[in-house]
Design a protein around this motif. Structure first.
Motif, PDB file in Angstrom:
ATOM      1  N   ARG A 167       0.840  -1.199   0.000  1.00 19.41           N
ATOM      2  CA  ARG A 167       0.000   0.000   0.000  1.00 19.41           C
ATOM      3  C   ARG A 167       0.877   1.252   0.000  1.00 19.41           C
ATOM      4  O   ARG A 167       0.603   2.212  -0.717  1.00 19.41           O
ATOM      5  N   ALA A 168       1.939   1.256   0.798  1.00 14.77           N
ATOM      6  CA  ALA A 168       2.832   2.408   0.879  1.00 14.77           C
ATOM      7  C   ALA A 168       3.622   2.595  -0.422  1.00 14.77           C
ATOM      8  O   ALA A 168       3.895   3.720  -0.832  1.00 14.77           O
ATOM      9  N   ALA A 169       3.974   1.494  -1.069  1.00 15.56           N
ATOM     10  CA  ALA A 169       4.753   1.569  -2.303  1.00 15.56           C
ATOM     11  C   ALA A 169       3.940   2.146  -3.457  1.00 15.56           C
ATOM     12  O   ALA A 169       4.479   2.823  -4.323  1.00 15.56           O
ATOM     13  N   ASP A 170       2.639   1.884  -3.478  1.00 13.98           N
ATOM     14  CA  ASP A 170       1.789   2.354  -4.571  1.00 13.98           C
ATOM     15  C   ASP A 170       0.407   2.703  -4.026  1.00 13.98           C
ATOM     16  O   ASP A 170      -0.536   1.935  -4.185  1.00 13.98           O
ATOM     17  N   PRO A 171       0.276   3.869  -3.378  1.00 17.50           N
ATOM     18  CA  PRO A 171      -1.002   4.217  -2.746  1.00 17.50           C
ATOM     19  C   PRO A 171      -2.154   4.409  -3.737  1.00 17.50           C
ATOM     20  O   PRO A 171      -3.307   4.288  -3.360  1.00 17.50           O
ATOM     21  N   ALA A 172      -1.857   4.665  -5.003  1.00 21.04           N
ATOM     22  CA  ALA A 172      -2.919   4.858  -5.989  1.00 21.04           C
ATOM     23  C   ALA A 172      -3.504   3.539  -6.468  1.00 21.04           C
ATOM     24  O   ALA A 172      -4.628   3.487  -6.961  1.00 21.04           O
ATOM     25  N   HIS A 173      -2.733   2.468  -6.330  1.00 23.77           N
ATOM     26  CA  HIS A 173      -3.172   1.158  -6.795  1.00 23.77           C
ATOM     27  C   HIS A 173      -3.783   0.384  -5.644  1.00 23.77           C
ATOM     28  O   HIS A 173      -3.167   0.249  -4.597  1.00 23.77           O
TER      29      HIS A 173
END
Length: 77
Positions: A63-69
């Motif tokens: 979640r932190a690595a790609d908050p938009a996904h």
């Protein structure tokens, strides 16, 4: 018809939150941990809790690595 109702009654409920961990995900991880540790007896709860912590940590990192996904429900294999 009664068999269909009986079968659906015993299925694990799906989480309302798509980011929530499922019973099946935790169960599978706990079993993997138990096997890796030579199947000790009497530590079921400890492995369950460890599995939950690991899965939550992995989910939070994704979640932190790609908050938009959106986070997928299945842990990476």
């Amino acid at each position: 018809m009664a068999d269909d109702a009986k079968a659906s009654r015993h299925e694990a409920p799906r989480p309302r939150n798509p980011d929530a961990l499922t019973f099946e995900q935790i169960r599978e991880r706990a079993y993997e941990l138990w096997e890796r540790n030579h199947r000790p007896e009497g530590l079921e709860i400890e492995f369950w809790l460890l599995a939950e912590r690991e899965l939550r940590s992995e989910r939070d990192k994704r979640r932190a690595a790609d908050p938009a996904h959106p986070v997928d429900e299945a842990p990476p294999e």
